[in-house]
Design a protein around this motif. Structure first.
Motif, PDB file in Angstrom:
ATOM      1  N   LYS A   6       0.924  -1.213  -0.090  1.00 50.31           N
ATOM      2  CA  LYS A   6       0.166  -0.247   0.111  1.00 50.31           C
ATOM      3  C   LYS A   6       0.529   1.010  -0.401  1.00 50.31           C
ATOM      4  O   LYS A   6       0.307   2.027  -0.585  1.00 50.31           O
ATOM      5  N   ALA A   7       1.800   0.690   0.902  1.00 56.73           N
ATOM      6  CA  ALA A   7       2.723   2.433   0.929  1.00 56.73           C
ATOM      7  C   ALA A   7       3.986   2.585  -0.478  1.00 56.73           C
ATOM      8  O   ALA A   7       3.899   3.705  -0.592  1.00 56.73           O
ATOM      9  N   LYS A   8       3.849   1.635  -0.789  1.00 57.97           N
ATOM     10  CA  LYS A   8       5.178   2.150  -2.042  1.00 57.97           C
ATOM     11  C   LYS A   8       3.519   2.377  -3.422  1.00 57.97           C
ATOM     12  O   LYS A   8       4.313   3.300  -3.729  1.00 57.97           O
ATOM     13  N   ARG A   9       2.556   1.922  -3.588  1.00 57.35           N
ATOM     14  CA  ARG A   9       1.675   2.447  -4.587  1.00 57.35           C
ATOM     15  C   ARG A   9       1.073   3.776  -4.363  1.00 57.35           C
ATOM     16  O   ARG A   9       0.845   3.763  -5.203  1.00 57.35           O
ATOM     17  N   LEU A  10       1.629   4.085  -2.595  1.00 58.23           N
ATOM     18  CA  LEU A  10       0.809   6.042  -2.817  1.00 58.23           C
ATOM     19  C   LEU A  10       1.520   6.016  -2.910  1.00 58.23           C
ATOM     20  O   LEU A  10       1.837   7.326  -3.913  1.00 58.23           O
ATOM     21  N   ALA A  11       3.276   5.856  -2.923  1.00 58.36           N
ATOM     22  CA  ALA A  11       4.488   6.546  -2.854  1.00 58.36           C
ATOM     23  C   ALA A  11       4.579   6.711  -4.680  1.00 58.36           C
ATOM     24  O   ALA A  11       4.844   7.873  -5.574  1.00 58.36           O
ATOM     25  N   GLU A  12       4.146   5.491  -5.043  1.00 55.36           N
ATOM     26  CA  GLU A  12       4.473   5.709  -7.082  1.00 55.36           C
ATOM     27  C   GLU A  12       3.105   6.225  -7.540  1.00 55.36           C
ATOM     28  O   GLU A  12       3.169   6.864  -8.824  1.00 55.36           O
ATOM     29  N   ARG A  13       2.069   6.094  -7.038  1.00 56.70           N
ATOM     30  CA  ARG A  13       0.486   6.503  -7.924  1.00 56.70           C
ATOM     31  C   ARG A  13       0.173   7.756  -6.898  1.00 56.70           C
ATOM     32  O   ARG A  13      -0.671   8.926  -7.682  1.00 56.70           O
ATOM     33  N   GLY A  14       0.500   8.314  -5.912  1.00 58.11           N
ATOM     34  CA  GLY A  14      -0.219   9.335  -5.053  1.00 58.11           C
ATOM     35  C   GLY A  14      -1.302   8.543  -4.615  1.00 58.11           C
ATOM     36  O   GLY A  14      -2.212   7.761  -4.515  1.00 58.11           O
ATOM     37  N   GLY A  15      -2.475   9.212  -3.184  1.00 60.56           N
ATOM     38  CA  GLY A  15      -3.106   9.092  -2.367  1.00 60.56           C
ATOM     39  C   GLY A  15      -4.456   9.803  -3.398  1.00 60.56           C
ATOM     40  O   GLY A  15      -4.554  10.752  -4.474  1.00 60.56           O
ATOM     41  N   PHE A  16      -5.289  10.127  -2.536  1.00 59.86           N
ATOM     42  CA  PHE A  16      -7.085  10.406  -2.868  1.00 59.86           C
ATOM     43  C   PHE A  16      -7.040  12.178  -1.589  1.00 59.86           C
ATOM     44  O   PHE A  16      -7.668  13.171  -2.030  1.00 59.86           O
ATOM     45  N   SER A  17      -5.315  12.712  -0.959  1.00 54.59           N
ATOM     46  CA  SER A  17      -5.431  13.271  -0.317  1.00 54.59           C
ATOM     47  C   SER A  17      -5.859  14.840  -1.183  1.00 54.59           C
ATOM     48  O   SER A  17      -6.430  16.010  -1.105  1.00 54.59           O
ATOM     49  N   HIS A  18      -4.650  14.584  -2.596  1.00 53.79           N
ATOM     50  CA  HIS A  18      -5.097  16.062  -3.762  1.00 53.79           C
ATOM     51  C   HIS A  18      -6.227  16.095  -4.146  1.00 53.79           C
ATOM     52  O   HIS A  18      -6.832  16.759  -4.973  1.00 53.79           O
ATOM     53  N   ARG A  19      -7.507  14.842  -3.805  1.00 52.42           N
ATOM     54  CA  ARG A  19      -8.456  14.320  -4.510  1.00 52.42           C
ATOM     55  C   ARG A  19      -8.837  15.051  -6.355  1.00 52.42           C
ATOM     56  O   ARG A  19      -9.819  15.165  -6.716  1.00 52.42           O
ATOM     57  N   ILE A  20      -7.302  14.352  -7.064  1.00 54.39           N
ATOM     58  CA  ILE A  20      -7.156  14.058  -8.237  1.00 54.39           C
ATOM     59  C   ILE A  20      -7.969  12.806  -9.163  1.00 54.39           C
ATOM     60  O   ILE A  20      -7.477  11.553  -8.373  1.00 54.39           O
ATOM     61  N   LEU A  21      -8.565  13.318  -9.721  1.00 53.25           N
ATOM     62  CA  LEU A  21      -9.815  11.460 -10.388  1.00 53.25           C
ATOM     63  C   LEU A  21      -8.714  11.533 -11.102  1.00 53.25           C
ATOM     64  O   LEU A  21      -9.047  12.178 -12.558  1.00 53.25           O
ATOM     65  N   LEU A  22      -8.292   9.481 -12.098  1.00 54.21           N
ATOM     66  CA  LEU A  22      -8.138   9.175 -12.999  1.00 54.21           C
ATOM     67  C   LEU A  22      -8.915   8.907 -14.287  1.00 54.21           C
ATOM     68  O   LEU A  22      -9.423   7.913 -12.920  1.00 54.21           O
ATOM     69  N   GLU A  23      -9.572   9.626 -15.740  1.00 52.34           N
ATOM     70  CA  GLU A  23     -10.623   9.606 -15.562  1.00 52.34           C
ATOM     71  C   GLU A  23     -10.261   8.590 -17.387  1.00 52.34           C
ATOM     72  O   GLU A  23     -11.146   7.673 -16.472  1.00 52.34           O
ATOM     73  N   ARG A  24      -8.773   8.030 -17.675  1.00 54.80           N
ATOM     74  CA  ARG A  24      -8.807   7.456 -18.319  1.00 54.80           C
ATOM     75  C   ARG A  24      -7.291   7.667 -18.700  1.00 54.80           C
ATOM     76  O   ARG A  24      -6.594   8.151 -18.570  1.00 54.80           O
ATOM     77  N   VAL A  25      -6.862   6.443 -19.359  1.00 55.91           N
ATOM     78  CA  VAL A  25      -5.734   5.339 -19.680  1.00 55.91           C
ATOM     79  C   VAL A  25      -5.213   4.779 -20.725  1.00 55.91           C
ATOM     80  O   VAL A  25      -6.212   3.969 -20.988  1.00 55.91           O
ATOM     81  N   ASP A  26      -4.739   5.974 -21.482  1.00 56.42           N
ATOM     82  CA  ASP A  26      -4.211   5.408 -22.797  1.00 56.42           C
ATOM     83  C   ASP A  26      -3.507   4.397 -22.831  1.00 56.42           C
ATOM     84  O   ASP A  26      -2.169   4.184 -22.304  1.00 56.42           O
ATOM     85  N   GLY A  27      -3.643   3.710 -24.033  1.00 56.12           N
ATOM     86  CA  GLY A  27      -2.275   2.252 -24.019  1.00 56.12           C
ATOM     87  C   GLY A  27      -2.824   1.492 -24.100  1.00 56.12           C
ATOM     88  O   GLY A  27      -2.739   0.138 -23.837  1.00 56.12           O
TER      89      GLY A  27
END
Length: 84
Positions: free
Chosen positions: A63-84
């Motif tokens: 969980k901590a590793k993924r949080l460091a790599e992708r960030g978390g919810f604290s900034h309220r940013i939503l990833l809507e789509r991943v291309d590729g």
């Protein structure tokens, strides 16, 4: 009543997790209800950890590793789509 097989119990836990998550979603805006429903979600997660013989420390490290790599919810940013 009957005792579930390992496969049945695994599926039942997964279904219960989804059910409890939906109930938590429905309880948003009602603090006491949300607390109860999150408690139910955590109870199912605890049962899954025990049933699958998972290590809580390993879960926290991943969980901590993924949080460091992708960030978390604290900034309220939503990833809507991943291309590729």
């Amino acid at each position: 009543m009957r005792t579930l097989t390992d496969v049945e119990f695994s599926k039942a836990l997964a279904a219960k997790l989804v059910e409890e998550a939906k109930e938590a979603e429905a309880a948003i805006g009602e603090t006491s209800g949300l607390v109860k429903e999150i408690g139910d979600v955590l109870e199912v997660i605890d049962a899954m950890v025990a049933h699958f013989g998972l290590d809580r420390g390993e879960i926290e490290r991943v969980k901590a590793k993924r949080l460091a790599e992708r960030g978390g919810f604290s900034h309220r940013i939503l990833l809507e789509r991943v291309d590729g």
